[in-house]
Design a protein around this motif. Structure first.
Motif, PDB file in Angstrom:
ATOM      1  N   UNK A  70       3.575  -8.382 -27.200  1.00  0.00           N
ATOM      2  CA  UNK A  70       4.071  -7.226 -27.933  1.00  0.00           C
ATOM      3  C   UNK A  70       3.380  -5.963 -27.437  1.00  0.00           C
ATOM      4  N   UNK A  71       4.071  -4.848 -27.570  1.00  0.00           N
ATOM      5  CA  UNK A  71       3.504  -3.513 -27.326  1.00  0.00           C
ATOM      6  C   UNK A  71       3.950  -2.611 -28.473  1.00  0.00           C
ATOM      7  N   UNK A  72       3.004  -2.158 -29.257  1.00  0.00           N
ATOM      8  CA  UNK A  72       3.308  -1.312 -30.417  1.00  0.00           C
ATOM      9  C   UNK A  72       2.843   0.105 -30.114  1.00  0.00           C
ATOM     10  N   UNK A  73       3.722   1.056 -30.360  1.00  0.00           N
ATOM     11  CA  UNK A  73       3.404   2.440 -29.989  1.00  0.00           C
ATOM     12  C   UNK A  73       3.932   3.417 -31.048  1.00  0.00           C
ATOM     13  N   UNK A  74       3.244   4.544 -31.166  1.00  0.00           N
ATOM     14  CA  UNK A  74       3.732   5.665 -31.971  1.00  0.00           C
ATOM     15  C   UNK A  74       3.985   6.814 -31.007  1.00  0.00           C
ATOM     16  N   UNK A  93      -1.411  -1.170 -30.247  1.00  0.00           N
ATOM     17  CA  UNK A  93      -1.826  -2.549 -29.994  1.00  0.00           C
ATOM     18  C   UNK A  93      -0.939  -3.150 -28.904  1.00  0.00           C
ATOM     19  N   UNK A  94      -1.494  -4.113 -28.174  1.00  0.00           N
ATOM     20  CA  UNK A  94      -0.764  -4.799 -27.116  1.00  0.00           C
ATOM     21  C   UNK A  94      -1.412  -6.154 -26.884  1.00  0.00           C
ATOM     22  N   UNK A 113       7.970  -1.278 -31.584  1.00  0.00           N
ATOM     23  CA  UNK A 113       7.291  -2.437 -31.033  1.00  0.00           C
ATOM     24  C   UNK A 113       8.248  -3.178 -30.114  1.00  0.00           C
ATOM     25  N   UNK A 114       7.848  -3.371 -28.864  1.00  0.00           N
ATOM     26  CA  UNK A 114       8.630  -4.149 -27.904  1.00  0.00           C
ATOM     27  C   UNK A 114       8.031  -5.552 -27.817  1.00  0.00           C
ATOM     28  N   UNK A 115       8.908  -6.558 -27.675  1.00  0.00           N
ATOM     29  CA  UNK A 115       8.493  -7.952 -27.576  1.00  0.00           C
ATOM     30  C   UNK A 115       9.098  -8.577 -26.328  1.00  0.00           C
ATOM     31  N   UNK A 165       0.094  -6.287 -21.328  1.00  0.00           N
ATOM     32  CA  UNK A 165      -1.007  -6.720 -22.185  1.00  0.00           C
ATOM     33  C   UNK A 165      -2.059  -5.638 -22.380  1.00  0.00           C
ATOM     34  N   UNK A 166      -1.937  -4.540 -21.638  1.00  0.00           N
ATOM     35  CA  UNK A 166      -2.953  -3.492 -21.687  1.00  0.00           C
ATOM     36  C   UNK A 166      -2.488  -2.342 -22.571  1.00  0.00           C
ATOM     37  N   UNK A 167      -3.360  -1.790 -23.406  1.00  0.00           N
ATOM     38  CA  UNK A 167      -2.977  -0.685 -24.301  1.00  0.00           C
ATOM     39  C   UNK A 167      -2.961   0.667 -23.592  1.00  0.00           C
ATOM     40  N   UNK A 168      -2.325   0.695 -22.441  1.00  0.00           N
ATOM     41  CA  UNK A 168      -2.201   1.932 -21.671  1.00  0.00           C
ATOM     42  C   UNK A 168      -0.726   2.217 -21.433  1.00  0.00           C
TER      43      UNK A 168
END
Length: 246
Positions: free
Chosen positions: A130-134, A106-107, A146-148, A161-164
């Motif tokens: 936020x940018x949440x990643x696994x 998510x982003x 998760x980065x904020x 803002x993009x989930x890339x």
């Protein structure tokens, strides 16, 4: 030749330099590390000093000496902290090593939780990017993070803002887009039971212990630039730090 800091004995400086290469993934399991002769020439030290640096790495369990062949990086389950990832991104332009990949789950804009708002200094406007990643490798999930970022950063760095994936890593991208440079960071660690969501993302049994790291990056003006929360599964805990005893 690598720069030597005079605060530590030279053999430890050499050992820590190679250790950082291993933790960043620049030297991978099975890779040969420089020989005593090569280290002595590169660092302008004696052979015994070079040998002592390799011994220190061996005592840390990072390398193994093969008789008549050389010294090689051992197969390790080492999880890289933000410090090693950031160093790798600065040196190579890539944040992950071969075989690793991140899935952005998510982003975008969210209302920041209290601990995030406090870390980023948000008062009236509690919105944050936020940018949440696994992050995964061939054995499965390595970490959930998760980065904020504060609103002004999100407005100047639209890729957040993009989930890339951002190849050079979010922090270097933010530095380039905002002109603010990361100067130092603070980490806080604790252990607790995984939440249901964390257990699912990290493929853990319910109630498994996880390590939580809160990582805050400050810029040259001592302003918070990034807050990151990372969750590590129990079988991936392998953080090491060397320091002189004075």
């Amino acid at each position: 030749m690598p720069q030597i800091e005079e605060a530590q004995p030279k053999y430890l400086q050499i050992a820590h330099y190679i250790r950082d290469q291993i933790l960043r993934g620049d030297l991978r399991p099975g890779d040969e590390v420089p020989s005593e002769r090569q280290l002595a020439a590169d660092w302008k030290v004696s052979r015994p000093t070079a040998a002592r640096s390799l011994e220190a790495l061996s005592h840390q369990g990072l390398v193994e000496k093969r008789q008549g062949s050389g010294t090689y990086v051992r197969s390790l389950e080492v999880n890289r902290r933000a410090r090693e990832l950031y160093g790798r991104a600065r040196q190579t332009g890539k944040i992950y090593t071969p075989g690793e990949y991140a899935v952005i789950t998510s982003a975008g804009w969210l209302e920041a939780p209290d601990h995030v708002a406090e870390a980023l200094g948000l008062v009236k406007d509690r919105r944050a990017v936020h940018r949440r990643r696994v992050t995964n490798n061939q054995d499965g999930p390595i970490t959930l993070s998760t980065s904020w970022f504060a609103p002004d950063v999100g407005q100047r760095a639209p890729k957040l803002l993009e989930p890339e994936r951002i190849q050079e890593g979010t922090l270097l991208y933010v530095e380039n887009m905002t002109g603010r440079q990361g100067s130092y960071a603070e980490d806080r660690m604790c252990a607790r039971a995984a939440t249901e969501e964390e257990s699912e993302d990290l493929q853990l049994a319910a109630g498994s212990a996880v390590l939580i790291v809160h990582h805050v990056v400050f810029d040259l003006q001592d302003r918070p630039l990034e807050f990151a929360e990372a969750t590590y599964p129990p079988h991936r805990w392998a953080f090491e730090q060397g320091y002189p005893l004075t």
